[in-house]
Design a protein around this motif. Sequence first.
Motif, PDB file in Angstrom:
ATOM      1  N   PHE A 199       0.849  -1.194   0.000  1.00 16.96           N
ATOM      2  CA  PHE A 199       0.000   0.000   0.000  1.00 16.96           C
ATOM      3  C   PHE A 199       0.882   1.239   0.000  1.00 16.96           C
ATOM      4  CE2 PHE A 199      -3.101   2.902   2.443  1.00 16.96           C
ATOM      5  CZ  PHE A 199      -3.670   3.355   1.275  1.00 16.96           C
ATOM      6  N   TYR A 200       0.766   2.016  -1.082  1.00 18.21           N
ATOM      7  CA  TYR A 200       1.454   3.285  -1.239  1.00 18.21           C
ATOM      8  C   TYR A 200       0.422   4.371  -0.954  1.00 18.21           C
ATOM      9  CZ  TYR A 200       5.037   0.575  -3.677  1.00 18.21           C
ATOM     10  OH  TYR A 200       6.006  -0.336  -4.005  1.00 18.21           O
ATOM     11  N   TYR A 201       0.653   5.147   0.092  1.00 16.63           N
ATOM     12  CA  TYR A 201      -0.342   6.139   0.500  1.00 16.63           C
ATOM     13  C   TYR A 201       0.301   7.508   0.640  1.00 16.63           C
ATOM     14  CZ  TYR A 201       1.782   5.663   5.083  1.00 16.63           C
ATOM     15  OH  TYR A 201       2.681   5.649   6.113  1.00 16.63           O
ATOM     16  N   SER A 202      -0.533   8.527   0.586  1.00 13.58           N
ATOM     17  CA  SER A 202      -0.051   9.896   0.759  1.00 13.58           C
ATOM     18  C   SER A 202      -1.231  10.842   0.782  1.00 13.58           C
ATOM     19  CB  SER A 202       0.885  10.278  -0.389  1.00 13.58           C
ATOM     20  OG  SER A 202       0.144  10.407  -1.580  1.00 13.58           O
ATOM     21  N   ALA A 203      -0.897  12.128   0.883  1.00 15.87           N
ATOM     22  CA  ALA A 203      -1.866  13.190   0.640  1.00 15.87           C
ATOM     23  C   ALA A 203      -1.946  13.362  -0.879  1.00 15.87           C
ATOM     24  CB  ALA A 203      -1.401  14.481   1.314  1.00 15.87           C
ATOM     25  N   MET A 204      -2.776  14.283  -1.330  1.00 20.29           N
ATOM     26  CA  MET A 204      -2.888  14.529  -2.772  1.00 20.29           C
ATOM     27  C   MET A 204      -1.605  15.170  -3.308  1.00 20.29           C
ATOM     28  SD  MET A 204      -6.825  15.731  -3.308  1.00 20.29           S
ATOM     29  CE  MET A 204      -6.654  15.769  -5.077  1.00 20.29           C
ATOM     30  N   ASN A 205      -1.371  14.966  -4.589  1.00 24.53           N
ATOM     31  CA  ASN A 205      -0.255  15.579  -5.311  1.00 24.53           C
ATOM     32  C   ASN A 205       1.122  15.079  -4.885  1.00 24.53           C
ATOM     33  OD1 ASN A 205      -2.152  17.117  -6.697  1.00 24.53           O
ATOM     34  ND2 ASN A 205      -2.065  18.750  -5.184  1.00 24.53           N
ATOM     35  N   ALA A 206       1.184  13.822  -4.462  1.00 27.65           N
ATOM     36  CA  ALA A 206       2.478  13.237  -4.081  1.00 27.65           C
ATOM     37  C   ALA A 206       3.036  12.339  -5.176  1.00 27.65           C
ATOM     38  CB  ALA A 206       2.341  12.451  -2.782  1.00 27.65           C
TER      39      ALA A 206
END
Length: 193
Positions: free
Chosen positions: A6-13
Amino acid sequence: MAQLYFYYSAMNAGKSTSLLQSAYNYRERGMHAVIYTAAIDDRYGSGKVTSRIGLQADASLYRPQDNLFDAISIQQREKPLDCVFIDEAQFLTKAQARQLIEVVDELDVPVLAYGLRTDFLGETFEGSHYLLAWADKLFELKTVCHCGRKANFVVRLDENGQAVTTGDQVEIGGNDRYESMCRKHFKQLVWVS
């Protein structure tokens, strides 16, 4: 042995960019990879994964009622899969997150899921919640707030650029509706007392 990533982040990463690059790497080596994306997000056309930098690929759609294990099993029987990519993984249901575990454990096919960790109020999405709990490997992709700190929250903006603190969890939009921020600036706009 296959694993669930699972690759997660906030938007625009760069989640979609990373997904598209990884899928390209599989194809370039003659391997068979499939891409799925949430049917709810059709900003760039139905059945497309598109990055902000212009990369794009066709994708199969998934809806909340779809059984991903069954769909991927059919594809695996038609042509053996080397990898499955899931874009907009925050929109997965709990059942679909479990189905992806079965793809990994029963079909021995790695699954790479990419999505937002939290919504505009700082709460986890259903899909992200279970992927954070059940994935074999977790990777945070980073982006920055306007102040230069790491951004790990997303603020929803109204038509006047003001933070929205109520509403449905899911409202599709891009830079026109959302801004990634560090916790300090997120708190000042969303968690005000």
